[in-house]
Design a protein around this motif. Structure first.
Motif, PDB file in Angstrom:
ATOM      1  N   HIS A 168       0.830  -1.203   0.000  1.00  0.00           N
ATOM      2  CA  HIS A 168       0.000   0.000   0.000  1.00  0.00           C
ATOM      3  C   HIS A 168       0.866   1.255   0.000  1.00  0.00           C
ATOM      4  CE1 HIS A 168      -3.099  -2.922   1.093  1.00  0.00           C
ATOM      5  NE2 HIS A 168      -3.961  -2.042   0.631  1.00  0.00           N
ATOM      6  N   GLU A 169       1.999   1.185   0.667  1.00  0.00           N
ATOM      7  CA  GLU A 169       2.917   2.326   0.616  1.00  0.00           C
ATOM      8  C   GLU A 169       3.382   2.536  -0.826  1.00  0.00           C
ATOM      9  OE1 GLU A 169       6.618   3.850   3.242  1.00  0.00           O
ATOM     10  OE2 GLU A 169       7.029   2.000   2.114  1.00  0.00           O
ATOM     11  N   LEU A 223       0.769   4.310  -2.898  1.00  0.00           N
ATOM     12  CA  LEU A 223       0.696   5.752  -2.660  1.00  0.00           C
ATOM     13  C   LEU A 223       1.934   6.480  -3.175  1.00  0.00           C
ATOM     14  CD1 LEU A 223      -0.971   5.868   0.870  1.00  0.00           C
ATOM     15  CD2 LEU A 223      -2.014   6.274  -1.367  1.00  0.00           C
ATOM     16  N   CYS A 282      -1.188  11.440   4.926  1.00  0.00           N
ATOM     17  CA  CYS A 282      -2.640  11.269   4.921  1.00  0.00           C
ATOM     18  C   CYS A 282      -3.067  10.026   5.690  1.00  0.00           C
ATOM     19  CB  CYS A 282      -3.149  11.164   3.483  1.00  0.00           C
ATOM     20  SG  CYS A 282      -2.900  12.654   2.499  1.00  0.00           S
ATOM     21  N   LYS A 283      -4.257  10.087   6.246  1.00  0.00           N
ATOM     22  CA  LYS A 283      -4.856   8.925   6.872  1.00  0.00           C
ATOM     23  C   LYS A 283      -5.668   8.159   5.831  1.00  0.00           C
ATOM     24  CE  LYS A 283      -5.290  11.270  11.335  1.00  0.00           C
ATOM     25  NZ  LYS A 283      -6.243  11.759  12.366  1.00  0.00           N
ATOM     26  N   SER A 284      -5.878   6.890   6.095  1.00  0.00           N
ATOM     27  CA  SER A 284      -6.584   6.037   5.137  1.00  0.00           C
ATOM     28  C   SER A 284      -7.977   6.568   4.834  1.00  0.00           C
ATOM     29  CB  SER A 284      -6.670   4.607   5.684  1.00  0.00           C
ATOM     30  OG  SER A 284      -7.363   3.772   4.800  1.00  0.00           O
ATOM     31  N   GLU A 285      -8.628   7.164   5.831  1.00  0.00           N
ATOM     32  CA  GLU A 285     -10.009   7.625   5.655  1.00  0.00           C
ATOM     33  C   GLU A 285     -10.099   9.033   5.057  1.00  0.00           C
ATOM     34  OE1 GLU A 285      -8.877   8.376  10.011  1.00  0.00           O
ATOM     35  OE2 GLU A 285      -8.570   6.839   8.466  1.00  0.00           O
ATOM     36  N   THR A 322     -11.493   7.709  -0.893  1.00  0.00           N
ATOM     37  CA  THR A 322     -10.592   7.963   0.225  1.00  0.00           C
ATOM     38  C   THR A 322      -9.187   7.533  -0.170  1.00  0.00           C
ATOM     39  OG1 THR A 322     -10.854   5.780   1.250  1.00  0.00           O
ATOM     40  CG2 THR A 322     -12.464   7.500   1.857  1.00  0.00           C
ATOM     41  N   GLY A 362      -7.266   5.477   1.385  1.00  0.00           N
ATOM     42  CA  GLY A 362      -7.148   4.034   1.514  1.00  0.00           C
ATOM     43  C   GLY A 362      -7.737   3.296   0.327  1.00  0.00           C
ATOM     44  N   GLU A 363      -8.876   3.782  -0.174  1.00  0.00           N
ATOM     45  CA  GLU A 363      -9.507   3.158  -1.340  1.00  0.00           C
ATOM     46  C   GLU A 363      -8.633   3.305  -2.585  1.00  0.00           C
ATOM     47  OE1 GLU A 363     -14.268   3.628  -0.256  1.00  0.00           O
ATOM     48  OE2 GLU A 363     -13.184   5.294  -1.201  1.00  0.00           O
ATOM     49  N   ALA A 377      -5.349   3.551  -2.578  1.00  0.00           N
ATOM     50  CA  ALA A 377      -4.216   2.635  -2.413  1.00  0.00           C
ATOM     51  C   ALA A 377      -4.624   1.202  -2.744  1.00  0.00           C
ATOM     52  CB  ALA A 377      -3.677   2.715  -0.991  1.00  0.00           C
ATOM     53  N   ASP A 378      -5.806   0.791  -2.306  1.00  0.00           N
ATOM     54  CA  ASP A 378      -6.297  -0.550  -2.631  1.00  0.00           C
ATOM     55  C   ASP A 378      -6.467  -0.721  -4.134  1.00  0.00           C
ATOM     56  OD1 ASP A 378      -6.389  -1.430  -0.001  1.00  0.00           O
ATOM     57  OD2 ASP A 378      -8.491  -0.859   0.281  1.00  0.00           O
TER      58      ASP A 378
END
Length: 471
Positions: free
Chosen positions: A305-306, A309, A323-326, A354, A356-357, A359-360
């Motif tokens: 995930h890093e 990003l 940034c935070k995931s949310e 978001t 996190g989304e 990154a996924d």
């Protein structure tokens, strides 16, 4: 007549490319990218699957926006280390007969004169199977490595690109007449000097005086690819490109993009059908839907995930390290890739992403959509994308090398052929002839054609007597 799907393998002369972290998968061999055998084996696989070509991405510079440092990119193998993409092409051409080669070369850091020779050399060595993906760059790290304080502003880069194209067209199309090379052993004349013309270009950004160093290659001008999605990028593509590469996470976004592009092509006086549009796509196929889903879950367990990003930060010029995931991804306009941030913000106002989304999403196949399933399900989805968006084909990413491409060739290609939407054999001729069914040379009204000189122009008109210099 049913539209035939076009296919390119999307790759890069590095580890991992679009799926950060998947180089760790036990079946992945992408760390062997420094070996010629790695590339020649891939070329044979793609030609066995009747792929139109391999589309080689490239970046000058390193992804150092994330955390204001290249450390995360280096740690995760995010498109670094990366080797020159042009040098592997002759080896792949030597073991294939039909596979095309679209290579990404930035025009921002190489003068047009030596670059024109390099493309002509590749056109000769591939027997007319070379294409050029025209890019202007987007990383400040590249500009700094080339001695600049930062990259040139986004829109100015396209102004420079317009003049760059004028120069290389003059070199490729206008410097040597078709019959300049005589190879006359009896007279001892290899080239007729009266049929070789000096290019004298003095413009805003470039000053070039000299003859093109290469004799005429099969295509002269390589097949021209472009991947810009900004307004400037699309205008440039409409004027110059024969193949356009678009990326979007959904059909709802890519469809209007293609419609706008084709309208701009028509406004340039060109036939919209003269431009093929390829969408980035990730396919994970198994013998059954269940097997494909298991493979997806397996791949997900290796995603960095890093690393994802790091890619997003580099593409957008926005540092996501804090940034935070949310956190919601916000739209920001800068001198990076405009379409990269647009596709996750303003392109689809009904979809809020978001961090996190994102990154996924990027973790498997970069910013491309993902199709998972049996050969039948994959074929259904590919057909739907073509039908609903007006795409002509796909640039297919890989997750595990060579597994992704071997599975596609063995499982999906036969299903596409059975449906009559994919070729069973290659057409003869150059890459341009295979893609468009015309001759190997660009024809009017493409701007390259106006620089043609010699016995007969592409318009069918006899050109005037040669002058001392092509200005």
């Amino acid at each position: 007549m049913t539209k035939q799907i076009r296919l390119n393998a999307f790759d890069m002369n590095c580890v991992g490319h679009q799926s950060p972290g998947l180089w760790r998968h036990p079946r992945d061999t992408s760390s062997n990218y420094t070996s010629l055998a790695y590339w020649t084996d891939l070329a044979r696989t793609l030609e066995r699957g009747k792929f139109d070509g391999i589309f080689l991405a490239d970046v000058m510079g390193v992804y150092d926006v994330y955390g204001s440092s290249p450390d995360a990119a280096l740690r995760n193998g995010v498109q670094v280390p990366v080797n020159d993409p042009t040098l592997i092409i002759p080896a792949m051409a030597a073991v294939t007969e039909h596979l095309g080669f679209g290579v990404t070369c930035t025009l921002s850091y190489e003068p047009p004169y030596p670059f024109a020779r390099r493309m002509s050399t590749l056109d000769h060595l591939t027997n007319g199977r070379i294409g050029w993906n025209i890019v202007t760059g987007y990383l400040d790290s590249a500009a700094k490595a080339m001695g600049q304080a930062r990259q040139v502003a986004h829109d100015t880069r396209y102004e420079i690109a317009e003049e760059y194209m004028e120069v290389v067209y003059k070199l490729w199309e206008g410097s040597w007449e078709d019959d300049a090379v005589r190879r006359d052993r009896a007279s001892g004349i290899y080239t007729d000097p009266s049929k070789v013309h000096r290019v004298a270009h003095h413009g805003t950004y470039f000053d070039v005086e000299g003859i093109h160093l290469s004799e005429p290659s099969p295509q002269r001008t390589p097949v021209l690819y472009q991947a810009g999605s900004s307004s400037k990028g699309q205008a440039f593509a409409a004027g110059h490109s024969e193949c356009v590469f678009v990326g979007a996470p959904s059909r709802q976004i890519v469809g209007p993009t293609i419609a706008r592009l084709r309208k701009q092509v028509a406004a340039q006086g060109r036939d919209p059908a003269d431009v093929l549009v390829f969408g980035m796509m990730t396919v994970i196929v198994g013998e059954t839907d269940e097997a494909a889903l298991r493979r997806l879950e397996d791949y997900k367990s290796y995603v960095s995930h890093e690393g994802a990003l790091v890619l997003m930060s580099g593409w957008t010029g926005i540092d996501f390290s804090g940034c935070k995931s949310e956190d919601v991804v916000r739209h920001i306009r800068n001198d990076a890739v405009h379409s990269a941030i647009d596709r996750f913000t303003i392109a689809d106002p009904d979809r809020i992403w978001t961090v996190g989304e994102v990154a996924d999403f990027i973790g498997i196949g970069g910013a491309s959509p993902v199709i998972v399933g049996s050969p039948g399900r994959v074929a259904d989805e590919l057909e739907a994308w073509i039908r609903e968006t007006d795409l002509d084909g796909f640039n297919l990413t890989y997750q595990v090398m060579p597994e992704t491409f071997v599975d596609f060739v063995d499982l999906v290609v036969p299903e596409l052929q059975r449906r009559g939407i994919y070729k069973r054999d290659y057409s003869p001729g150059s890459l341009r002839e295979k893609l468009f069914g015309s001759g190997p040379r660009l024809r009017a009204p493409h701007p390259a054609a106006r620089y043609r000189r010699g016995a007969e122009a592409v318009t069918g008109d006899i050109l005037p007597e040669p002058v001392a210099a092509l200005r």
